[in-house]
Design an enzyme around this catalytic site. Structure first.
Site, mmCIF file in Angstrom:
data_model
loop_
_atom_site.group_PDB
_atom_site.id
_atom_site.type_symbol
_atom_site.label_atom_id
_atom_site.label_comp_id
_atom_site.label_asym_id
_atom_site.label_seq_id
_atom_site.Cartn_x
_atom_site.Cartn_y
_atom_site.Cartn_z
ATOM 1 N N LYS A 165 9.358 2.868 7.068
ATOM 2 C CA LYS A 165 8.876 1.855 8.000
ATOM 3 C C LYS A 165 8.322 2.574 9.233
ATOM 4 O O LYS A 165 9.074 3.149 10.029
ATOM 5 C CB LYS A 165 10.026 0.912 8.367
ATOM 6 C CG LYS A 165 10.426 0.016 7.209
ATOM 7 C CD LYS A 165 9.280 -0.906 6.830
ATOM 8 C CE LYS A 165 9.374 -1.444 5.433
ATOM 9 N NZ LYS A 165 8.171 -2.194 5.040
ATOM 10 N N ASP A 193 4.573 2.698 5.388
ATOM 11 C CA ASP A 193 4.185 1.289 5.527
ATOM 12 C C ASP A 193 4.218 0.906 7.003
ATOM 13 O O ASP A 193 5.290 0.810 7.608
ATOM 14 C CB ASP A 193 5.144 0.416 4.720
ATOM 15 C CG ASP A 193 4.713 -1.047 4.688
ATOM 16 O OD1 ASP A 193 3.694 -1.385 5.337
ATOM 17 O OD2 ASP A 193 5.391 -1.858 4.018
ATOM 18 N N GLU A 218 0.260 2.221 3.679
ATOM 19 C CA GLU A 218 0.334 0.785 3.382
ATOM 20 C C GLU A 218 0.089 -0.046 4.640
ATOM 21 O O GLU A 218 0.705 0.166 5.676
ATOM 22 C CB GLU A 218 1.704 0.444 2.783
ATOM 23 C CG GLU A 218 1.855 -1.042 2.428
ATOM 24 C CD GLU A 218 3.019 -1.332 1.493
ATOM 25 O OE1 GLU A 218 3.411 -0.432 0.717
ATOM 26 O OE2 GLU A 218 3.535 -2.462 1.523
ATOM 27 N N ASP A 241 -0.890 -5.134 1.714
ATOM 28 C CA ASP A 241 0.259 -6.024 1.524
ATOM 29 C C ASP A 241 0.025 -7.350 2.255
ATOM 30 O O ASP A 241 -0.403 -8.337 1.647
ATOM 31 C CB ASP A 241 1.531 -5.318 2.016
ATOM 32 C CG ASP A 241 2.783 -6.158 1.866
ATOM 33 O OD1 ASP A 241 2.686 -7.356 1.568
ATOM 34 O OD2 ASP A 241 3.897 -5.619 2.057
ATOM 35 N N LYS A 265 4.236 -10.224 -3.029
ATOM 36 C CA LYS A 265 5.493 -10.869 -2.634
ATOM 37 C C LYS A 265 5.451 -12.322 -3.101
ATOM 38 O O LYS A 265 4.503 -13.060 -2.801
ATOM 39 C CB LYS A 265 5.671 -10.814 -1.116
ATOM 40 C CG LYS A 265 5.876 -9.404 -0.571
ATOM 41 C CD LYS A 265 6.126 -9.422 0.923
ATOM 42 C CE LYS A 265 6.741 -8.122 1.414
ATOM 43 N NZ LYS A 265 5.793 -7.012 1.533
HETATM 44 MG MG MG Z 1 4.582 -3.659 2.889
#
Ligand code: MG
Length: 367
Positions: A165, A193, A218, A241, A265
């Site tokens: 992250k 990401d 990402e 994403d 997702k």
């Molecule tokens: Mg992501």
């Protein structure tokens, strides 16, 4: 079969690690999850779950899910839950947008469809590919050395894909990526990401500074245009994403060659039915996918496993076992991670039994 009642449960899912932190300093300690129980005029009941990543990750929040289900419920009573096409048409007509609200209902209806015909959702989504699904582990944002230590710690639990992250201060993020890459072993995969967190100039600095590292980038920026701009400036493999929020966005991105892989997702796109369409288009275009949700407990983990396991292995980048991130069980029978992998159950439907001790009393019933 007809829907006779819809029961809604709210359950708090505390994070095992204590705090999950991602871009812009955003964090969640306890996830607000909503479980839907669909009662029918048979003995069968279906279950679904939606669990936003706080109120500030996607345009979604826990109380919004429950309010939206209340808005939809009167339109759904009396419908056949196993007729997923008409059911989704009714939801899309009655409530514009709000895909996450529809996700738990769609999921519960897939559970019912499977139970009604004695097949797992994985079977209904096309059948099982391979023995198991390789998982990734999200590495919460911390100082660089701590994140590198956490990569090593999660390797001991069997993971071989690590999603850092980042999306914070660019100099610190460069240090985070270098520190994690420094402890990586052969056969492991690193993803940085940013979760939309970098300004476009900061993203440009980061991708240039880590161009010698074997790392995926990402969703660097908030806007699609800024992401594409960064994509054009780097040779590093690139994942979209947050911008891929439906089939229209996917088709545009495919046409623009805007990514090498996507993160799919379930609740971001409105449920298993719509996720399946996106999954199938990605398979036809040979685009790898991380298959997951914004967050969740056991019921969402089971749904992820069924969608991921029915996806050809060549297009399966990874998936997430959210039930191992949290301390509360909302169902039994969900997949349990083993050696960094999980598999879809063979029981009818999602293959889970809700844990009513932890769900408590329903917060709303529509009948
Ligand atoms: Mg992501």
């Amino acid at each position: 079969m007809k829907i006779t009642a819809i029961h809604v449960y709210q359950v708090d899912l505390p994070l095992l690690e204590g705090r999950y932190t991602w871009s812009d300093g955003r964090y969640v300690d306890v996830f607000d999850s909503t479980v839907v129980e669909i009662e029918t005029d048979t003995e069968l009941r279906g279950y679904g779950e939606v669990c936003p990543l706080g109120p500030f990750y996607l345009p979604a929040f826990g109380a919004g899910a429950r309010a939206g289900i209340g808005e939809l419920a009167p339109h759904l009573l009396g419908l056949d839950p196993t007729a997923l096409g008409p059911l989704n048409n009714v939801m899309d007509t009655a409530l514009l947008g709000h895909p996450y609200v529809k996700s738990a209902i769609d999921m519960a209806c897939w559970d019912l469809l499977g139970k009604s015909c004695g097949r797992s959702v994985c079977d209904l989504l096309g059948g099982r590919h391979g023995q198991s699904i390789e998982l990734y582990r999200a590495i919460s944002q911390r100082p660089a050395a701590e994140m590198a230590d956490n990569v090593a710690g999660y390797r001991d639990q069997g993971y071989r894909k690590f999603q850092l992250k980042v999306g914070g201060d660019p100099a610190e993020d460069i240090a985070r990526i270098r520190a994690a890459a420094g402890v990586l072993q052969s056969g492991e995969t690193l993803i940085a990401d940013a979760n939309t967190g970098w300004r476009v100039d900061d993203a440009a600095r980061v991708v240039k500074a880590v161009q010698d590292i074997d790392v995926y980038i990402e969703q660097p920026c908030m806007s699609y245009e800024h992401c594409v701009s960064i994509r054009r400036r780097t040779a590093l493999p690139f994942i979209l994403d947050e911008n891929i929020d439906g089939i229209d966005a996917l088709l545009r991105a495919c046409n623009d060659k805007a990514m090498d892989a996507i993160n799919l997702k379930i609740s971001k796109v409105g449920g298993i039915s719509k996720a399946r369409l996106i999954r199938d288009v990605c398979v036809s275009q040979n685009i790898p996918m991380t298959i997951e949700d914004s967050w969740g407990g056991d019921i969402i983990t089971a749904a992820i496993a069924h969608l991921a396991h029915s996806t050809p292995e060549r297009c399966r980048f990874s998936a997430t076992d959210f039930n191992s991130y949290v301390t509360v069980r909302n169902a039994s029978g969900a997949p349990v991670r083993e050696a960094g992998a999980m598999l879809a159950g063979a029981s009818p439907g999602l293959g889970i039994e809700p844990d009513f001790d932890n769900l408590g009393k329903s917060v709303a019933t529509y009948s």
